[in-house]
Motif scaffolding. Structure first.
Motif, short mmCIF file in Angstrom:
data_model
loop_
_atom_site.label_atom_id
_atom_site.label_comp_id
_atom_site.label_asym_id
_atom_site.label_seq_id
_atom_site.Cartn_x
_atom_site.Cartn_y
_atom_site.Cartn_z
N ASN A 30 0.83 -1.20 0.00
CA ASN A 30 0.00 0.00 0.00
C ASN A 30 0.87 1.25 0.00
O ASN A 30 0.56 2.25 -0.67
CB ASN A 30 -0.92 0.01 1.22
CG ASN A 30 -2.05 -1.01 1.09
OD1 ASN A 30 -2.42 -1.37 -0.02
ND2 ASN A 30 -2.55 -1.47 2.22
N PRO A 75 -0.41 3.86 4.22
CA PRO A 75 0.26 5.17 4.08
C PRO A 75 -0.64 6.34 4.48
O PRO A 75 -1.86 6.26 4.34
CB PRO A 75 0.58 5.24 2.59
CG PRO A 75 -0.48 4.40 1.95
CD PRO A 75 -0.87 3.34 2.95
N ILE A 88 -4.77 12.39 4.62
CA ILE A 88 -5.42 11.44 3.72
C ILE A 88 -4.73 10.10 3.90
O ILE A 88 -3.51 9.99 3.77
CB ILE A 88 -5.31 11.86 2.25
CG1 ILE A 88 -5.84 13.29 2.07
CG2 ILE A 88 -6.09 10.89 1.36
CD1 ILE A 88 -5.70 13.81 0.67
N VAL A 89 -5.56 9.09 4.22
CA VAL A 89 -4.96 7.76 4.37
C VAL A 89 -5.31 6.93 3.15
O VAL A 89 -6.36 7.10 2.54
CB VAL A 89 -5.48 7.06 5.65
CG1 VAL A 89 -5.06 7.85 6.87
CG2 VAL A 89 -6.97 6.88 5.62
N GLY A 90 -4.42 6.04 2.81
CA GLY A 90 -4.71 5.15 1.70
C GLY A 90 -3.69 5.29 0.59
O GLY A 90 -2.74 6.07 0.66
N THR A 91 -3.92 4.51 -0.42
CA THR A 91 -2.96 4.44 -1.52
C THR A 91 -3.06 5.62 -2.47
O THR A 91 -2.26 5.74 -3.39
CB THR A 91 -3.17 3.16 -2.34
OG1 THR A 91 -4.56 3.14 -2.74
CG2 THR A 91 -2.84 1.93 -1.54
N LEU A 92 -4.02 6.48 -2.27
CA LEU A 92 -4.19 7.67 -3.12
C LEU A 92 -4.49 7.29 -4.56
O LEU A 92 -4.04 7.92 -5.51
CB LEU A 92 -2.94 8.57 -3.06
CG LEU A 92 -2.41 8.89 -1.68
CD1 LEU A 92 -1.10 9.64 -1.76
CD2 LEU A 92 -3.43 9.71 -0.90
N SER A 93 -5.23 6.23 -4.71
CA SER A 93 -5.50 5.75 -6.06
C SER A 93 -6.44 6.68 -6.83
O SER A 93 -6.40 6.73 -8.06
CB SER A 93 -6.09 4.34 -6.01
OG SER A 93 -7.03 4.27 -4.95
N ASP A 94 -7.25 7.38 -6.11
CA ASP A 94 -8.17 8.29 -6.79
C ASP A 94 -7.48 9.65 -6.92
O ASP A 94 -7.58 10.51 -6.04
CB ASP A 94 -9.46 8.40 -5.96
CG ASP A 94 -10.43 9.43 -6.55
OD1 ASP A 94 -11.37 9.79 -5.84
OD2 ASP A 94 -10.22 9.84 -7.72
N GLY A 97 -9.58 12.89 -6.71
CA GLY A 97 -10.03 13.16 -5.35
C GLY A 97 -8.93 13.78 -4.51
O GLY A 97 -9.16 14.73 -3.76
N VAL A 98 -7.73 13.24 -4.67
CA VAL A 98 -6.60 13.75 -3.89
C VAL A 98 -6.32 15.20 -4.25
O VAL A 98 -6.14 16.06 -3.40
CB VAL A 98 -5.34 12.89 -4.12
CG1 VAL A 98 -4.17 13.46 -3.35
CG2 VAL A 98 -5.60 11.47 -3.67
N ALA A 101 -8.81 17.47 -2.84
CA ALA A 101 -8.62 17.66 -1.40
C ALA A 101 -7.45 18.58 -1.11
O ALA A 101 -7.52 19.43 -0.22
CB ALA A 101 -8.41 16.30 -0.73
N MET B 71 -9.28 11.97 5.58
CA MET B 71 -10.00 11.45 4.42
C MET B 71 -9.46 10.10 4.11
O MET B 71 -8.33 9.77 4.46
CB MET B 71 -9.72 12.34 3.22
CG MET B 71 -10.83 13.21 2.80
SD MET B 71 -10.31 14.08 1.34
CE MET B 71 -10.18 12.75 0.17
N ASN B 73 -8.57 7.53 0.99
CA ASN B 73 -8.45 7.43 -0.45
C ASN B 73 -7.63 6.19 -0.76
O ASN B 73 -6.41 6.20 -0.80
CB ASN B 73 -7.75 8.69 -0.98
CG ASN B 73 -7.91 8.82 -2.49
OD1 ASN B 73 -7.76 7.86 -3.22
ND2 ASN B 73 -8.22 10.03 -2.93
N GLY B 74 -8.33 5.11 -0.95
CA GLY B 74 -7.61 3.88 -1.23
C GLY B 74 -7.36 3.12 0.06
O GLY B 74 -7.56 3.64 1.16
N PRO B 75 -6.97 1.88 -0.10
CA PRO B 75 -6.77 1.03 1.09
C PRO B 75 -5.53 1.43 1.88
O PRO B 75 -4.59 1.99 1.35
CB PRO B 75 -6.64 -0.37 0.49
CG PRO B 75 -6.21 -0.16 -0.90
CD PRO B 75 -6.73 1.17 -1.34
N PHE B 76 -5.58 1.10 3.13
CA PHE B 76 -4.42 1.34 3.99
C PHE B 76 -4.25 0.14 4.90
O PHE B 76 -5.07 -0.78 4.88
CB PHE B 76 -4.60 2.62 4.80
CG PHE B 76 -5.85 2.62 5.65
CD1 PHE B 76 -7.02 3.18 5.17
CD2 PHE B 76 -5.84 2.05 6.92
CE1 PHE B 76 -8.16 3.18 5.95
CE2 PHE B 76 -6.99 2.06 7.70
CZ PHE B 76 -8.16 2.61 7.22
#
Lengths: 106, 545
Positions: A30, A75, A88-94, A97-98, A101, B71, B73-76
Motif C-alpha cells: 500500500n 500510508p 489522507i490515508v490510503g494508496t491515493l488511487s483516486d 479526489g486527492v 482535497a 479522508m 483514499n484507497g486502502p491502507f
C-alpha cells in the motif's frame, strides 16, 4: 530517510505554498502504491510548473515520530500547509479526489 | 472482548493492563482506536488506579483514533503501526497490549477482505512479539456474540469474553460471560458484574459451602426471646424475621443491633425502607437508644433505595462497608425489598452470596422479610429466603375481641431446641417483652382478653385459697395440740418410769436388810448356846471375826 523530490515544472507561484509529507511503511504494498500515485498526480497536476515538494517519512525507521505526528495507519499523506492540516490515508488511487482535497488545480 | 456500547469493555481491558502493571510490574501499551486519551482518563478517574503515575513508566497510551479531518483514499494497513508498536514495546519491555475499539478502525477499511487481512496481521504480530493482546470490539445490539461482520475475530481469538448490559425489571444489570477459552477450562456461565470504585468486579460463586460453625450464641436483645431460643442466635448464622407490615420486624432487628453494640461489636444496619434517623427515633419509643452507638461509630446505618441499583451492586456496596468497618453483626431490613425491586433470580443469587460471604467471615445476620399475607403456616417467603435462614421467627397479628395483638413464633431454628409456643410480643416504653400467651379451654388469648381471663381465674381461685387457708390453720392447731399431749404423756411416762425404778431399788434394799437381819439373829442365837450345827448362817454371808 528523507527524500525531497520535486514535481516537474516551475513558474510563478500564485497560490500558497503546499507542504506535504507522506508516511510510508517501508516498501509495503500500500505504501509503495501511495508513493507512486502521489508522484504521478503531482506531476500531472501542475501545469504551471510549480515545484511541489513532499517529504517521505518511513515509519519503520522513525516509529516514534509517526506516533508523535498522530499517524496511525500507513500510508498517510499529511498536508501541513496551507492550514488546516489535512490527512489522507490510503494508496491515493483516486488522483482527482486527492488533488481536489489538496486544492490543486486540474 | 465484545459487548454493546457502554458495557465496560474498554474499562475491563484497561483494568487488565493496570492490574498487570500494579501487581506484577508488567509494562503495557493501550492503543485507543475509539476514544481519545483524555476521554479515557475521565472515564476511569473514579477508580483508584492512579493512571498518571502508571503512565510515567509502565503504561503507554497511543491515541490511535483517526480524527475527523482524515479522508480516505484507497486502502491502507496497520503495518506501520505494528512496526512502531514493536519498537515501543521492546523499549518498554511491555508484556500486554490492548487494541481498544478495533472495529472502528476496521470498518473504515470498508472492505471485508482487507479487514480480515488486518486482523490476521495483528494476530501474527502478536504471536511473534510475545505480547498478550486484548482486543475490544462492539457486538450487535444486546446479543452477546460479536457482530457478524467481525465474527471472524472470534475464530482467531484464543479467548472470547462477552459483556452485556441489559434491563431486568427496569434496572440496569451487567453480566459477563466467557464464550471461549482455548487451552483451559473456564466457567461459561453468565456471571453478574458490576463496576465499583475498584473497577470491574465479578460476582463469582464460591464452590464450597464449607465454613466453620460456631456454637457460641449472641443475644437477640430480648431476654425472653433468648430463653425461647436456648440462649440466643448462633454466631455466624442467618436469622429471618418475617411478618406482615407493622408487625414489629424492624423492632426485633433494632433490638438485635442494640444488643450487639452493647457488646462492643461493630454492626451494620442496612435499610431499604427508612432513613437511619427514623429508625433510631422509632426504636427509642421502645426504650432502645441507638443514637449513642451511631455517634460512636459502633453502629453504621446504611439506608438506600432498593431500586436505585441492581442487587449485585447492593451486594458489593454492603460488602465494602463490612470490610471497611470490620462488621460483626449485620441487619438487612427488609431483605425482601431486593427481589421485589430487581427480579427474583438476580436477587436470589446476590442474597445467597452475601449471606454465604457473611457466614464465612463470622458475621451474624438478621434479615427481615415482608410477607403479603400474615399466615404463618405453609408459606414460603419470597425467593425462598427461608431456606437460607438458620432461624426463622414469624411475627403475626392476632385479632380478637376488638384488639390487634402481636404474636411471635419460632418457625424453625437449626441446631438448637426452641420453644414451640406462640408468645405475645409486647412493646412498651420500657422495652420489649414476651409474655406467655394465655391458653384456656383451647383458646389462645392475648392482650385485654388475656388480662380479663387471668383476672377471672385469679378471682375464682380466691375462695379456694381461703378454704385451703383455713384448713391449713385448723391442721396447724390440731398439730400443736397433739404435740402438747405427746409432751404430757411423755412426762407421765417419765415419771412412772422413775417410780418403777425407785420401787425396784427399794425392794432390793429390803431384801438386803432382811437377810442381814436374819444373819444377825442367827449369829445371836449361836452365842446363846445354840448348836453350831444347827446354825442357819450361810457360810460366806456374815462373817464373824
Amino acid at each position: 530517510m528523507r527524500e525531497v523530490s520535486a514535481g516537474s515544472g516551475h513558474g510563478t507561484a500564485a497560490k500558497a505554498k503546499l507542504v506535504l509529507r507522506l508516511y510510508v511503511a517501508g516498501s509495503a504494498p500500500n505504501s509503495a502504491a501511495a508513493l507512486s500515485n502521489l508522484r504521478a498526480l503531482l506531476h500531472s497536476g501542475t501545469s504551471n510548473d510549480e515545484p511541489v515538494p513532499f517529504e517521505v517519512v518511513n515509519v519503520l525507521r522513525e516509529a516514534a515520530r509517526a506516533f508523535e505526528d498522530g499517524v496511525i495507519v500507513t500510508p498517510t499523506l499529511v498536508r501541513l500547509h496551507p492550514l488546516p492540516v489535512l490527512r489522507i490515508v490510503g494508496t491515493l488511487s483516486d488522483h482527482d479526489g486527492v488533488r481536489l482535497a489538496l486544492g490543486l488545480e486540474e | 472482548m465484545v459487548g454493546g456500547p457502554g458495557c465496560g469493555k474498554s474499562i475491563l481491558a484497561l483494568q487488565a493492563l493496570v492490574e498487570g502493571a500494579r501487581h506484577w510490574g508488567e509494562p503495557a501499551i493501550f492503543v485507543a482506536f475509539e476514544e481519545a486519551e483524555t476521554q479515557i482518563h475521565s472515564n476511569v478517574a473514579r477508580f483508584e488506579w492512579d493512571l498518571p503515575t502508571l503512565q510515567k513508566k509502565k503504561l503507554f497510551f497511543l491515541d490511535a483514533h483517526l480524527s475527523s479531518v482524515t479522508m480516505q483514499n484507497g486502502p491502507f494497513d496497520l503495518s506501520g503501526l505494528l512496526a512502531g508498536l514493536s519498537a515501543k514495546s521492546k523499549r518498554m519491555g511491555a508484556k500486554r497490549i490492548v487494541f481498544d475499539g478495533l472495529d472502528i478502525l476496521l470498518s473504515q477499511l470498508d472492505d471485508i477482505v482487507a479487514e480480515r487481512q488486518e486482523v490476521q496481521r495483528i494476530h501474527e504480530w502478536l504471536a511473534e512479539s510475545g505480547l498478550t493482546g486484548i482486543l475490544t470490539a462492539k457486538s450487535d445490539g444486546e446479543t452477546s456474540s460479536p457482530s457478524r461482520r467481525f465474527g471472524f475475530l472470534q475464530y482467531l481469538a484464543d479467548c472470547v469474553v462477552s459483556l452485556n448490559h441489559r434491563l431486568v425489571s427496569g434496572i440496569a444489570v451487567r453480566h459477563l460471560r466467557i464464550l471461549k477459552y482455548r487451552g483451559g477450562s473456564a466457567s461459561t456461565s453468565e456471571l453478574p458484574m458490576i463496576i465499583s470504585d475498584r473497577g470491574v468486579e465479578i460476582g463469582y460463586f464460591e464452590e464450597t459451602l464449607e465454613y466453620p460453625a460456631s456454637s457460641k450464641r449472641v443475644s437477640t436483645g430480648i431476654p425472653a426471646l433468648d430463653n425461647m431460643l436456648g440462649g440466643g442466635y448462633f454466631r455466624d448464622t442467618c436469622t429471618l424475621v418475617s411478618g406482615a407490615p407493622g408487625s414489629a420486624k424492624s423492632t426485633l432487628a433494632g433490638a438485635f443491633a442494640h444488643a450487639a453494640c452493647r457488646r462492643g461489636e461493630s454492626t451494620l444496619y442496612v435499610s431499604f425502607d427508612e432513613s437511619g434517623s427514623q429508625i433510631v427515633r422509632n426504636l427509642r419509643s421502645v426504650g432502645l437508644a441507638l443514637g449513642p452507638h451511631v455517634r460512636s461509630g459502633m453502629l453504621v446505618m446504611h439506608s438506600v433505595c432498593a431500586r436505585s441499583k441492581s442487587s449485585e451492586e447492593h451486594l458489593v456496596l454492603i460488602r465494602s462497608l463490612i470490610e471497611k468497618h470490620h462488621v460483626r453483626c449485620l441487619v438487612v431490613d427488609p431483605l425482601s425489598a431486593l427481589p421485589n425491586a430487581t427480579g427474583d433470580d438476580e436477587a436470589r443469587t446476590s442474597i445467597e452470596r452475601i449471606i454465604s460471604y457473611a457466614k464465612r467471615s463470622g458475621i451474624t445476620i438478621l434479615a427481615t422479610s415482608l410477607l403479603a399475607n400474615s399466615d404463618a403456616v405453609g408459606e414460603s417467603t419470597a425467593v425462598g429466603i427461608s431456606t437460607i435462614a438458620d432461624t426463622w421467627i414469624h411475627l403475626s397479628y392476632n385479632i380478637q375481641g376488638g384488639e390487634r395483638n402481636r404474636a411471635l413464633t419460632i418457625v424453625k431454628s437449626r441446631g438448637m431446641c426452641h420453644s414451640n409456643q406462640v408468645r405475645e410480643l409486647v412493646l412498651a416504653n420500657s422495652g420489649i417483652t414476651l409474655t406467655d400467651v394465655y391458653t384456656s379451654g383451647g383458646d389462645v388469648l392475648m392482650g385485654t382478653l388475656r388480662w380479663e381471663k387471668e383476672e377471672r381465674d385469679r378471682e375464682a381461685l380466691i375462695p379456694e385459697r381461703r378454704e385451703a387457708e383455713s384448713a391449713r390453720r385448723a391442721l396447724e392447731v390440731s398439730i400443736t395440740e397433739t404435740t402438747a399431749r405427746i409432751e404430757e404423756l411423755t412426762r407421765d411416762l417419765g415419771g412412772k418410769a422413775t417410780e418403777l425404778k425407785r420401787l425396784d431399788s427399794e425392794r432390793l434394799t429390803d431384801a438386803d436388810s432382811k437377810t442381814a437381819h436374819a444373819g444377825r439373829i442367827g449369829g445371836m442365837r449361836r452365842f446363846k448356846g445354840a448348836s453350831p450345827k444347827k446354825s442357819p448362817v450361810r457360810p460366806g454371808r456374815v462373817k464373824r471375826a
